[in-house]
Design a protein around this motif. Structure first.
Motif, PDB file in Angstrom:
ATOM      1  N   CYS A   8       0.837  -1.203   0.000  1.00  0.00           N
ATOM      2  CA  CYS A   8       0.000   0.000   0.000  1.00  0.00           C
ATOM      3  C   CYS A   8       0.876   1.259   0.000  1.00  0.00           C
ATOM      4  O   CYS A   8       1.699   1.452   0.903  1.00  0.00           O
ATOM      5  N   ALA A   9       0.708   2.114  -1.001  1.00  0.00           N
ATOM      6  CA  ALA A   9       1.443   3.386  -1.063  1.00  0.00           C
ATOM      7  C   ALA A   9       0.733   4.401  -0.184  1.00  0.00           C
ATOM      8  O   ALA A   9      -0.408   4.781  -0.439  1.00  0.00           O
ATOM      9  N   VAL A  10       1.416   4.806   0.894  1.00  0.00           N
ATOM     10  CA  VAL A  10       0.836   5.771   1.833  1.00  0.00           C
ATOM     11  C   VAL A  10       1.450   7.132   1.484  1.00  0.00           C
ATOM     12  O   VAL A  10       2.471   7.523   2.018  1.00  0.00           O
ATOM     13  N   ASP A  11       0.848   7.805   0.529  1.00  0.00           N
ATOM     14  CA  ASP A  11       1.442   9.039   0.003  1.00  0.00           C
ATOM     15  C   ASP A  11       1.007  10.236   0.839  1.00  0.00           C
ATOM     16  O   ASP A  11       0.131  11.006   0.448  1.00  0.00           O
ATOM     17  N   THR A  12       1.640  10.384   2.004  1.00  0.00           N
ATOM     18  CA  THR A  12       1.249  11.460   2.922  1.00  0.00           C
ATOM     19  C   THR A  12       2.477  11.933   3.707  1.00  0.00           C
ATOM     20  O   THR A  12       3.485  11.225   3.766  1.00  0.00           O
ATOM     21  N   LEU A  32       3.957  -1.440   3.545  1.00  0.00           N
ATOM     22  CA  LEU A  32       3.461  -0.068   3.349  1.00  0.00           C
ATOM     23  C   LEU A  32       4.583   0.731   2.709  1.00  0.00           C
ATOM     24  O   LEU A  32       5.717   0.678   3.179  1.00  0.00           O
ATOM     25  N   LYS A  33       4.289   1.464   1.643  1.00  0.00           N
ATOM     26  CA  LYS A  33       5.333   2.267   1.003  1.00  0.00           C
ATOM     27  C   LYS A  33       5.273   3.704   1.517  1.00  0.00           C
ATOM     28  O   LYS A  33       4.239   4.361   1.431  1.00  0.00           O
ATOM     29  N   LEU A  34       6.413   4.157   2.073  1.00  0.00           N
ATOM     30  CA  LEU A  34       6.546   5.555   2.501  1.00  0.00           C
ATOM     31  C   LEU A  34       7.528   6.222   1.556  1.00  0.00           C
ATOM     32  O   LEU A  34       8.586   5.667   1.247  1.00  0.00           O
ATOM     33  N   LEU A 123      11.621   7.218 -15.093  1.00  0.00           N
ATOM     34  CA  LEU A 123      10.414   7.638 -14.385  1.00  0.00           C
ATOM     35  C   LEU A 123       9.252   7.666 -15.386  1.00  0.00           C
ATOM     36  O   LEU A 123       9.428   8.130 -16.521  1.00  0.00           O
ATOM     37  N   THR A 124       8.085   7.193 -14.958  1.00  0.00           N
ATOM     38  CA  THR A 124       6.965   7.152 -15.913  1.00  0.00           C
ATOM     39  C   THR A 124       6.441   8.547 -16.232  1.00  0.00           C
ATOM     40  O   THR A 124       5.628   8.719 -17.122  1.00  0.00           O
ATOM     41  N   SER A 125       6.916   9.544 -15.492  1.00  0.00           N
ATOM     42  CA  SER A 125       6.536  10.926 -15.816  1.00  0.00           C
ATOM     43  C   SER A 125       7.348  11.435 -17.011  1.00  0.00           C
ATOM     44  O   SER A 125       7.108  12.529 -17.509  1.00  0.00           O
ATOM     45  N   VAL A 181       5.570  -3.276  -9.093  1.00  0.00           N
ATOM     46  CA  VAL A 181       4.768  -2.649 -10.148  1.00  0.00           C
ATOM     47  C   VAL A 181       3.665  -1.722  -9.619  1.00  0.00           C
ATOM     48  O   VAL A 181       2.706  -2.189  -8.995  1.00  0.00           O
ATOM     49  N   PRO A 182       3.794  -0.404  -9.845  1.00  0.00           N
ATOM     50  CA  PRO A 182       2.689   0.519  -9.559  1.00  0.00           C
ATOM     51  C   PRO A 182       1.800   0.662 -10.803  1.00  0.00           C
ATOM     52  O   PRO A 182       2.018  -0.036 -11.789  1.00  0.00           O
ATOM     53  N   GLY A 183       0.808   1.582 -10.740  1.00  0.00           N
ATOM     54  CA  GLY A 183      -0.082   1.758 -11.894  1.00  0.00           C
ATOM     55  C   GLY A 183      -1.118   0.650 -11.951  1.00  0.00           C
ATOM     56  O   GLY A 183      -1.499   0.175 -13.016  1.00  0.00           O
ATOM     57  N   ILE A 184      -1.561   0.226 -10.766  1.00  0.00           N
ATOM     58  CA  ILE A 184      -2.509  -0.892 -10.645  1.00  0.00           C
ATOM     59  C   ILE A 184      -3.857  -0.363 -10.176  1.00  0.00           C
ATOM     60  O   ILE A 184      -3.926   0.433  -9.234  1.00  0.00           O
ATOM     61  N   ARG A 185      -4.904  -0.797 -10.806  1.00  0.00           N
ATOM     62  CA  ARG A 185      -6.255  -0.447 -10.367  1.00  0.00           C
ATOM     63  C   ARG A 185      -7.134  -1.687 -10.359  1.00  0.00           C
ATOM     64  O   ARG A 185      -7.271  -2.347 -11.394  1.00  0.00           O
ATOM     65  N   PRO A 186      -7.731  -2.004  -9.184  1.00  0.00           N
ATOM     66  CA  PRO A 186      -8.673  -3.125  -9.146  1.00  0.00           C
ATOM     67  C   PRO A 186      -9.811  -2.845 -10.129  1.00  0.00           C
ATOM     68  O   PRO A 186     -10.145  -1.673 -10.348  1.00  0.00           O
ATOM     69  N   ASP A 193      -5.054   9.852 -11.582  1.00  0.00           N
ATOM     70  CA  ASP A 193      -4.179  10.384 -12.631  1.00  0.00           C
ATOM     71  C   ASP A 193      -3.376   9.289 -13.327  1.00  0.00           C
ATOM     72  O   ASP A 193      -2.523   9.571 -14.159  1.00  0.00           O
ATOM     73  N   GLN A 194      -3.600   8.020 -12.984  1.00  0.00           N
ATOM     74  CA  GLN A 194      -2.872   6.932 -13.636  1.00  0.00           C
ATOM     75  C   GLN A 194      -3.483   6.685 -15.005  1.00  0.00           C
ATOM     76  O   GLN A 194      -4.695   6.557 -15.141  1.00  0.00           O
ATOM     77  N   LYS A 195      -2.631   6.625 -16.028  1.00  0.00           N
ATOM     78  CA  LYS A 195      -3.170   6.504 -17.381  1.00  0.00           C
ATOM     79  C   LYS A 195      -3.057   5.096 -17.951  1.00  0.00           C
ATOM     80  O   LYS A 195      -3.955   4.618 -18.596  1.00  0.00           O
ATOM     81  N   LEU A 211       2.845  -5.516  -6.054  1.00  0.00           N
ATOM     82  CA  LEU A 211       1.959  -4.516  -6.659  1.00  0.00           C
ATOM     83  C   LEU A 211       1.879  -3.316  -5.722  1.00  0.00           C
ATOM     84  O   LEU A 211       1.564  -3.482  -4.537  1.00  0.00           O
ATOM     85  N   VAL A 212       2.198  -2.119  -6.240  1.00  0.00           N
ATOM     86  CA  VAL A 212       2.107  -0.907  -5.413  1.00  0.00           C
ATOM     87  C   VAL A 212       0.757  -0.254  -5.690  1.00  0.00           C
ATOM     88  O   VAL A 212       0.484   0.171  -6.812  1.00  0.00           O
ATOM     89  N   ILE A 213      -0.086  -0.228  -4.659  1.00  0.00           N
ATOM     90  CA  ILE A 213      -1.449   0.284  -4.838  1.00  0.00           C
ATOM     91  C   ILE A 213      -1.718   1.323  -3.755  1.00  0.00           C
ATOM     92  O   ILE A 213      -1.607   1.014  -2.564  1.00  0.00           O
ATOM     93  N   GLY A 214      -2.037   2.553  -4.168  1.00  0.00           N
ATOM     94  CA  GLY A 214      -2.265   3.621  -3.197  1.00  0.00           C
ATOM     95  C   GLY A 214      -3.730   3.923  -2.989  1.00  0.00           C
ATOM     96  O   GLY A 214      -4.409   3.291  -2.168  1.00  0.00           O
ATOM     97  N   ARG A 215      -4.222   4.905  -3.754  1.00  0.00           N
ATOM     98  CA  ARG A 215      -5.566   5.434  -3.509  1.00  0.00           C
ATOM     99  C   ARG A 215      -6.700   4.420  -3.463  1.00  0.00           C
ATOM    100  O   ARG A 215      -7.609   4.601  -2.643  1.00  0.00           O
ATOM    101  N   PRO A 216      -6.694   3.347  -4.289  1.00  0.00           N
ATOM    102  CA  PRO A 216      -7.806   2.392  -4.159  1.00  0.00           C
ATOM    103  C   PRO A 216      -7.906   1.803  -2.745  1.00  0.00           C
ATOM    104  O   PRO A 216      -8.972   1.358  -2.323  1.00  0.00           O
ATOM    105  N   ILE A 217      -6.796   1.826  -1.985  1.00  0.00           N
ATOM    106  CA  ILE A 217      -6.849   1.351  -0.591  1.00  0.00           C
ATOM    107  C   ILE A 217      -6.988   2.537   0.362  1.00  0.00           C
ATOM    108  O   ILE A 217      -7.897   2.568   1.196  1.00  0.00           O
TER     109      ILE A 217
HETATM  110  O1  C5P Z   1      -2.575   5.950  -5.673  1.00  0.00           O
HETATM  111  P1  C5P Z   1      -1.775   5.150  -6.657  1.00  0.00           P
HETATM  112  O2  C5P Z   1      -2.144   3.676  -6.685  1.00  0.00           O
HETATM  113  O3  C5P Z   1      -1.804   5.756  -8.047  1.00  0.00           O
HETATM  114  O4  C5P Z   1      -0.271   5.240  -6.106  1.00  0.00           O
HETATM  115  C1  C5P Z   1       0.797   4.666  -6.813  1.00  0.00           C
HETATM  116  C2  C5P Z   1       2.083   4.845  -6.080  1.00  0.00           C
HETATM  117  O5  C5P Z   1       3.146   4.344  -6.897  1.00  0.00           O
HETATM  118  C3  C5P Z   1       2.460   6.289  -5.749  1.00  0.00           C
HETATM  119  O6  C5P Z   1       3.261   6.261  -4.561  1.00  0.00           O
HETATM  120  C4  C5P Z   1       3.295   6.699  -6.940  1.00  0.00           C
HETATM  121  O7  C5P Z   1       4.214   7.722  -6.651  1.00  0.00           O
HETATM  122  C5  C5P Z   1       4.050   5.387  -7.221  1.00  0.00           C
HETATM  123  N1  C5P Z   1       4.531   5.241  -8.587  1.00  0.00           N
HETATM  124  C6  C5P Z   1       3.721   5.318  -9.692  1.00  0.00           C
HETATM  125  N2  C5P Z   1       4.253   5.138 -10.939  1.00  0.00           N
HETATM  126  C7  C5P Z   1       5.547   4.901 -11.069  1.00  0.00           C
HETATM  127  C8  C5P Z   1       6.382   4.829  -9.975  1.00  0.00           C
HETATM  128  C9  C5P Z   1       5.849   5.009  -8.707  1.00  0.00           C
HETATM  129  O8  C5P Z   1       2.520   5.501  -9.566  1.00  0.00           O
HETATM  130  N3  C5P Z   1       6.026   4.688 -12.258  1.00  0.00           N
END
Ligand code: C5P
Length: 235
Positions: A8-12, A32-34, A123-125, A181-186, A193-195, A211-217
């Motif tokens: 779980c990504a705890v983005d705070t 938990l990801k900080l 970076l995916t940005s 792997v982030p960018g996961i949505r159930p 903002d994930q595309k 799997l790194v999952i933030g806001r859905p949790i």
């Molecule tokens: O809320 P959400 O599930 O989009 O959070 C994803 C987490 O994974 C955030 O902490 C974000 O910074 C991180 N992340 C990402 N995409 C990447 C690398 C990290 O969304 N390519």
């Protein structure tokens, strides 16, 4: 898979909120990801307040400096009992090797388990235009492949990658290289903002280890129930 792959990504920056999520999610997620914002605001003491044996910490600080400094930074995490640590692969082979060696040294000194050290590739940005702005004129996928191979050569345990890069990196680096792997949505949840997303099941079937999952949790009315529902999709 034998471990719980959901992180779980705890983005705070808010320790109270992070601690509350840690308590609610203990035993229900793998970690938990900080991130950098939390660490900058609260330091190691903040991490220690949130860490919990049932919800270990993925410290996502993306170290990138000369090898000596990165080595010391990794050594400085020893007392935090970190489960996963990140470094930038663009720091080069010697820097990554220094990070991996420092993680092993920590284990020898503390007797605690060795953190998994993973690299961040592109970076995916950043897109092709951004890469060319910093003098890298190859396609994003080629740069990801190059940096993942370099990370493996340097002795890192794996890389962070987008769901769409899983197949490419598995093919390049083999089955034992860890893919976080982030960018996961159930299925059915808001994308935010994930595309370029995938469901937890799709990502695991392709070969994701974590799997790194933030806001859905974190934004669910009941974060623990949301985490349990995601994990049950994976069984
Ligand atoms: O809320 P959400 O599930 O989009 O959070 C994803 C987490 O994974 C955030 O902490 C974000 O910074 C991180 N992340 C990402 N995409 C990447 C690398 C990290 O969304 N390519």
């Amino acid at each position: 898979m034998s471990h719980n792959p959901v992180i779980c990504a705890v983005d705070t920056t808010d320790v109270t909120l992070a601690k509350s999520l840690s308590d609610q999610l203990a035993g229900k997620v793998g970690a938990l990801k900080l991130g950098l914002e939390f660490f900058t605001a609260n330091g190691p003491a903040g991490v220690q307040q949130v860490a919990n044996t049932q919800a270990p910490v993925f410290l996502d600080l993306k170290f990138h400096d000369i090898p000596n400094t990165v080595s010391k930074a990794v050594k400085a995490t020893a007392l935090l009992d970190t489960f996963i640590l990140t470094v930038h692969t663009a720091g080069g082979c010697d820097m990554m090797k220094a990070a991996a060696d420092a993680a092993s040294d920590n284990t020898v000194k503390t007797g605690k388990r060795r953190p998994i050290v993973v690299g961040v590739t592109v970076l995916t940005s950043m897109d092709e235009k951004d890469l060319s702005g910093i003098g890298i004129t190859v396609a994003v996928a080629d740069q990801v492949k190059r940096l993942a191979s370099l990370a493996q050569e340097a002795g890192l345990d794996g890389v962070v990658c987008s769901p769409h890069e899983i197949e490419l990196i598995r093919k390049t680096c083999g089955r034992d290289f860890k893919l976080v792997v982030p960018g996961i949505r159930p299925a059915g949840s808001a994308t935010g903002d994930q595309k370029r997303i995938m469901t937890p099941r799709q990502a695991v079937d392709l070969g994701a280890d974590y799997l790194v999952i933030g806001r859905p949790i974190t934004e669910a009315a009941d974060p623990a129930a949301a985490a349990v529902a995601i994990c049950s999709e994976l069984r």
